[in-house]
Design a protein around this motif. Structure first.
Motif, PDB file in Angstrom:
ATOM      1  N   THR A 159     -41.463  42.547   0.481  1.00 32.65           N
ATOM      2  CA  THR A 159     -42.906  42.405   0.258  1.00 32.65           C
ATOM      3  C   THR A 159     -43.609  42.027   1.564  1.00 32.65           C
ATOM      4  N   GLU A 160     -44.928  42.101   1.527  1.00 35.93           N
ATOM      5  CA  GLU A 160     -45.709  41.718   2.698  1.00 35.93           C
ATOM      6  C   GLU A 160     -45.517  40.245   3.033  1.00 35.93           C
ATOM      7  N   ARG A 161     -45.459  39.386   2.016  1.00 34.80           N
ATOM      8  CA  ARG A 161     -45.246  37.953   2.276  1.00 34.80           C
ATOM      9  C   ARG A 161     -43.873  37.715   2.891  1.00 34.80           C
ATOM     10  N   GLN A 162     -42.865  38.436   2.439  1.00 34.43           N
ATOM     11  CA  GLN A 162     -41.533  38.284   3.029  1.00 34.43           C
ATOM     12  C   GLN A 162     -41.538  38.720   4.490  1.00 34.43           C
ATOM     13  N   LEU A 163     -42.269  39.785   4.805  1.00 36.52           N
ATOM     14  CA  LEU A 163     -42.380  40.231   6.192  1.00 36.52           C
ATOM     15  C   LEU A 163     -43.096  39.175   7.034  1.00 36.52           C
ATOM     16  N   TYR A 164     -44.110  38.537   6.476  1.00 33.85           N
ATOM     17  CA  TYR A 164     -44.821  37.483   7.194  1.00 33.85           C
ATOM     18  C   TYR A 164     -43.872  36.346   7.566  1.00 33.85           C
ATOM     19  N   TYR A 165     -43.050  35.915   6.620  1.00 33.91           N
ATOM     20  CA  TYR A 165     -42.138  34.809   6.914  1.00 33.91           C
ATOM     21  C   TYR A 165     -41.045  35.235   7.887  1.00 33.91           C
ATOM     22  N   GLU A 166     -40.650  36.492   7.847  1.00 29.08           N
ATOM     23  CA  GLU A 166     -39.683  36.979   8.834  1.00 29.08           C
ATOM     24  C   GLU A 166     -40.313  36.948  10.226  1.00 29.08           C
ATOM     25  N   LEU A 167     -41.603  37.288  10.314  1.00 33.96           N
ATOM     26  CA  LEU A 167     -42.312  37.195  11.597  1.00 33.96           C
ATOM     27  C   LEU A 167     -42.339  35.746  12.081  1.00 33.96           C
ATOM     28  N   CYS A 168     -42.557  34.811  11.173  1.00 32.07           N
ATOM     29  CA  CYS A 168     -42.545  33.394  11.550  1.00 32.07           C
ATOM     30  C   CYS A 168     -41.195  32.998  12.140  1.00 32.07           C
ATOM     31  N   ARG A 169     -40.102  33.503  11.574  1.00 30.13           N
ATOM     32  CA  ARG A 169     -38.774  33.172  12.095  1.00 30.13           C
ATOM     33  C   ARG A 169     -38.543  33.800  13.469  1.00 30.13           C
ATOM     34  N   VAL A 170     -39.127  34.976  13.704  1.00 33.30           N
ATOM     35  CA  VAL A 170     -39.009  35.594  15.022  1.00 33.30           C
ATOM     36  C   VAL A 170     -39.771  34.773  16.062  1.00 33.30           C
ATOM     37  N   LEU A 171     -40.966  34.330  15.719  1.00 34.73           N
ATOM     38  CA  LEU A 171     -41.807  33.596  16.659  1.00 34.73           C
ATOM     39  C   LEU A 171     -41.347  32.163  16.865  1.00 34.73           C
ATOM     40  N   LEU A 172     -40.692  31.578  15.868  1.00 34.28           N
ATOM     41  CA  LEU A 172     -40.252  30.188  15.964  1.00 34.28           C
ATOM     42  C   LEU A 172     -38.791  30.100  15.510  1.00 34.28           C
ATOM     43  N   PRO A 173     -37.878  30.630  16.331  1.00 36.03           N
ATOM     44  CA  PRO A 173     -36.457  30.573  15.945  1.00 36.03           C
ATOM     45  C   PRO A 173     -35.950  29.139  15.986  1.00 36.03           C
ATOM     46  N   LEU A 174     -35.062  28.827  15.067  1.00 37.44           N
ATOM     47  CA  LEU A 174     -34.506  27.478  15.021  1.00 37.44           C
ATOM     48  C   LEU A 174     -33.432  27.332  16.095  1.00 37.44           C
ATOM     49  N   PRO A 175     -33.430  26.221  16.818  1.00 37.55           N
ATOM     50  CA  PRO A 175     -32.378  26.013  17.830  1.00 37.55           C
ATOM     51  C   PRO A 175     -31.014  25.852  17.172  1.00 37.55           C
ATOM     52  N   ARG A 176     -30.000  26.268  17.881  1.00 37.77           N
ATOM     53  CA  ARG A 176     -28.643  26.134  17.355  1.00 37.77           C
ATOM     54  C   ARG A 176     -28.159  24.696  17.496  1.00 37.77           C
ATOM     55  N   GLY A 177     -27.164  24.365  16.672  1.00 39.81           N
ATOM     56  CA  GLY A 177     -26.572  23.042  16.758  1.00 39.81           C
ATOM     57  C   GLY A 177     -27.426  21.942  16.153  1.00 39.81           C
ATOM     58  N   LEU A 178     -28.272  22.293  15.179  1.00 40.33           N
ATOM     59  CA  LEU A 178     -29.114  21.284  14.546  1.00 40.33           C
ATOM     60  C   LEU A 178     -28.261  20.273  13.785  1.00 40.33           C
ATOM     61  N   ARG A 179     -28.618  18.989  13.936  1.00 39.81           N
ATOM     62  CA  ARG A 179     -27.870  17.955  13.234  1.00 39.81           C
ATOM     63  C   ARG A 179     -28.591  17.468  11.989  1.00 39.81           C
ATOM     64  N   ARG A 180     -29.885  17.774  11.880  1.00 36.08           N
ATOM     65  CA  ARG A 180     -30.634  17.366  10.686  1.00 36.08           C
ATOM     66  C   ARG A 180     -30.520  18.467   9.649  1.00 36.08           C
ATOM     67  N   PRO A 181     -29.858  18.233   8.535  1.00 36.28           N
ATOM     68  CA  PRO A 181     -29.647  19.314   7.568  1.00 36.28           C
ATOM     69  C   PRO A 181     -30.852  19.645   6.704  1.00 36.28           C
ATOM     70  N   THR A 182     -31.866  18.767   6.643  1.00 35.26           N
ATOM     71  CA  THR A 182     -32.960  18.968   5.699  1.00 35.26           C
ATOM     72  C   THR A 182     -34.312  18.800   6.373  1.00 35.26           C
ATOM     73  N   PHE A 183     -35.012  19.904   6.590  1.00 32.42           N
ATOM     74  CA  PHE A 183     -36.384  19.873   7.080  1.00 32.42           C
ATOM     75  C   PHE A 183     -36.982  21.266   6.939  1.00 32.42           C
ATOM     76  N   THR A 184     -38.309  21.316   6.886  1.00 30.62           N
ATOM     77  CA  THR A 184     -39.023  22.586   6.887  1.00 30.62           C
ATOM     78  C   THR A 184     -39.895  22.634   8.140  1.00 30.62           C
ATOM     79  N   VAL A 185     -40.399  23.831   8.464  1.00 30.84           N
ATOM     80  CA  VAL A 185     -41.159  23.997   9.702  1.00 30.84           C
ATOM     81  C   VAL A 185     -42.528  24.607   9.385  1.00 30.84           C
TER      82      VAL A 185
END
Length: 272
Positions: free
Chosen positions: A30-56
């Motif tokens: 869907t369009e909303r799913q594409l929007y969130y995929e764009l968000c992940r491209v623009l703000l990739p999560l760093p590797r080796g995260l130690r905090r298991p629970t958070f949203t961005v």
């Protein structure tokens, strides 16, 4: 209006997001799913995260995404939203003897667009589970009767991690009669599940009263005025998870760090 540099950056990121949203195997999204995929491209999560629970937070506004999408042109795999079916779910069938059979499972989605996406990717056939959106309720009484013909039949629910989404299980019972003895199983999304996925959150109106059944992290998260749509889950992950959960396939537990994290997230085995 975005400047040329910003437009170029969004255009390139959108091309990457479109490829990722459809992977693997040319999935429909869907369009909303594409929007969130764009968000992940623009703000990739760093590797080796130690905090298991958070949203961005979302790194791009939805209007800017829409402008980039309009400039991009047709996107392979992007679904065109369809209006909800006007008749109650089950009334559209042309097979009158269908209702003589038992129905072991049914999935009801808070989002009609997500219901359409799951249908477009073959979940009803692959998982032997019809999928309907909340806007397509109430069920045809004959469909409810099919659920009664099977021992331990279940209605599974898929909803957003938001104050409104968390009321979806109660609202479903108001929208359509569910026979006694049929299990009603919310699959999520819960706030902690969204946090384990490090999903993109959007601002929502915080409720005055927080459900006491939520854990302290979830209550604090909601009070900060956050919400995560089910569309924020990667399309491939959503399909795999829905298939496993509605078929009630348990995952063999191991001691790996990944599997320990999975027990806190959207891949959690649901309880009735």
């Amino acid at each position: 209006m975005a400047d040329p540099v910003t437009s170029a950056v969004l255009g390139r990121a959108l091309r990457i997001a479109a490829r990722r949203a459809g992977a693997p195997g040319d999935l429909r999204f869907t369009e909303r799913q594409l929007y969130y995929e764009l968000c992940r491209v623009l703000l990739p999560l760093p590797r080796g995260l130690r905090r298991p629970t958070f949203t961005v937070p979302a790194p791009v506004r939805y209007p800017d995404f829409r402008a980039a999408l309009a400039a991009h042109g047709p996107v392979p795999g992007l679904l065109t939203p369809e209006p909800p079916r006007a008749r109650p779910a089950g009334r559209h069938t042309q097979e009158p003897d269908l209702f003589d059979y038992g129905l072991p499972r049914l999935l009801v989605c808070e989002s009609t667009e997500i219901a359409q996406m799951l249908r477009a990717n073959g979940i009803p056939m692959e998982s032997a589970c019809p999928v309907v959106g909340a806007d397509e309720l109430p069920l045809d009484p004959r469909v409810a009767g099919m659920l009664e013909l099977v021992e331990r039949s279940a209605v599974f629910l898929l909803h957003d991690a938001s104050p409104h989404g968390l009321t979806f299980p109660d609202r479903v019972r108001e929208l359509t009669p569910i026979p006694d003895g049929v299990r009603v199983i919310p699959l999520g999304l819960r706030p902690r599940q969204a946090g384990a996925l490090h999903a993109t959150h959007l601002p929502v109106v915080a409720p005055h009263a927080i459900d006491s059944a939520l854990d302290p992290w979830e209550r604090a998260w909601l009070r900060r005025g956050r919400g995560v749509e089910i569309a924020a889950v990667r399309p491939a992950a959503l399909l795999r998870t829905v298939h496993r959960l509605v078929r009630e396939v348990r995952i063999r537990e191991t001691s790996t760090q990944w599997n320990r994290l999975r027990t806190t997230g959207f891949l959690t085995w649901p309880t009735a």
